[in-house]
Scaffold this active site. Structure first.
Site, PDB file in Angstrom:
ATOM      1  N   ASP A  70       0.815  -1.207   0.000  1.00  0.00           N
ATOM      2  CA  ASP A  70       0.000   0.000   0.000  1.00  0.00           C
ATOM      3  C   ASP A  70       0.855   1.265   0.000  1.00  0.00           C
ATOM      4  O   ASP A  70       0.473   2.280  -0.586  1.00  0.00           O
ATOM      5  CB  ASP A  70      -0.928  -0.001   1.213  1.00  0.00           C
ATOM      6  CG  ASP A  70      -2.086  -0.983   1.063  1.00  0.00           C
ATOM      7  OD1 ASP A  70      -2.292  -1.472  -0.070  1.00  0.00           O
ATOM      8  OD2 ASP A  70      -2.767  -1.258   2.062  1.00  0.00           O
ATOM      9  N   THR A 186      -9.731   1.583   6.520  1.00  0.00           N
ATOM     10  CA  THR A 186      -9.136   0.291   6.879  1.00  0.00           C
ATOM     11  C   THR A 186      -7.646   0.420   7.186  1.00  0.00           C
ATOM     12  O   THR A 186      -6.961  -0.584   7.356  1.00  0.00           O
ATOM     13  CB  THR A 186      -9.319  -0.730   5.741  1.00  0.00           C
ATOM     14  OG1 THR A 186      -8.807  -0.177   4.521  1.00  0.00           O
ATOM     15  CG2 THR A 186     -10.786  -1.082   5.563  1.00  0.00           C
TER      16      THR A 186
END
Length: 320
Positions: A70, A186
């Site tokens: 990410d 998240t």
């Protein structure tokens, strides 16, 4: 017509270099012109390849392919923000919540890309405006995941005031404030106890960090509303604003930070049409199989007990 793909990866990882080698070969074999974001990596793969000097031409690419986790995807987002070019993430990290494909599926991902076999999904960002005391210049920024205001020194809390749509809501001491998109719900916000927001919920989430207050729960506002967080004059320490963990601005006492939904969403290439719930279960390894099996086992046990009871009752009736 030339089809170009910009590949972004972490050049310091051996796994990333090996994946990059495979990706370049597969992309070129499928007829793509490949550009790399890093000059040194480009030299590794040949002088014929485009490099970071073509950053202004990112808008001419069909897709930006990211090989990494990410964090690397957030790096690529800085290149595509303000363009219509989607990001296709191939996960080389741990959770890789923003990634669409795993390392073992790299070849299949390139094949899907070559066939135009993907859909594009838009994800909102937050736009950040900063006004600091004694300065006329207004600073701006944006974030895909979150904009975080945290104390600059460990010893004391910062004192903040919270407003929604220009109306005062609360003030308290805390370690910081996270303002997150649905995508970022998240990430840091989730770790701080915030709720998970489904991507289609176009809200903006605020999560206080270790707040010393009775009313300091997470908040969610709509896409036309905004937060204003003020580092109050009485705050004993200054703060730092960080966007996606990559871009920072110092916030002395008296600074005001306004956060609202941004006008330019980011785009992601999706290979799977599975619902977000399935992605959540997969990425977090949630025990849906376990509790379902336990529920099934319990139901079966109840059924067996009921059958046994019925059998005993019938035997008793026959004896009577």
């Amino acid at each position: 017509m030339t089809r170009r793909v910009l590949v972004v990866t972490h050049g310091g990882r051996a796994e990333a270099i090996a994946s990059l080698d495979e990706a370049v070969r597969e992309l070129e074999a499928s007829g793509f012109e490949v550009a790399l974001h890093d000059d040194e990596l480009a030299e590794t793969f040949g002088d014929h390849m485009a490099t970071a000097r073509l950053r202004e031409g990112v808008g001419e690419c069909e897709v930006v392919m990211v090989l990494g986790g990410d964090g690397t995807i957030l790096r690529a987002a800085e290149l595509t923000h303000g363009t219509s070019v989607p990001i296709l993430g191939v996960n080389l990290g741990h959770v890789g919540f923003l990634a669409e494909s795993e390392r073992d599926d790299l070849r299949a991902a390139v094949a899907r890309l070559a066939r135009h076999d993907y859909v594009v999904e838009e994800r909102s960002v937050v736009a950040v405006t900063v006004r600091r005391p004694g300065e006329d210049e207004v600073l701006t920024g944006w974030a895909l995941n979150e904009a975080t205001i945290e104390k600059a020194q460990r010893q004391r809390m910062i004192e903040v005031g919270i407003e929604v749509d220009g109306r005062p809501l609360s003030s308290f001491g805390c370690d910081g404030i996270i303002v997150s998109t649905s995508t970022g719900s998240t990430a840091h916000a989730f770790s701080a106890g915030g709720p998970v927001l489904w991507p289609e919920l176009d809200g903006v989430l605020l999560v206080p960090l270790s707040a010393h207050a009775l009313f300091a729960r997470p908040l969610v506002i709509g896409p036309r509303s905004s937060y204003r967080i003020t580092v109050l004059d009485r705050s004993p320490v200054s703060a730092v604003l960080t966007c996606d963990g990559r871009r920072s601005i110092d916030l002395p006492a008296g600074s005001e930070v306004e956060v609202r939904r941004g006008e330019h969403p980011l785009r992601f290439a999706r290979l799977s049409t599975a619902p977000f719930t399935d992605r959540l279960v997969s990425k977090f390894s949630l025990p849906v199989v376990g509790w379902r099996e336990a529920a099934d086992d319990a139901a079966a046990a109840r059924a067996r007990a009921a059958a046994l009871t019925d059998a005993v009752t019938e035997d008793d009736e026959e004896e009577a």
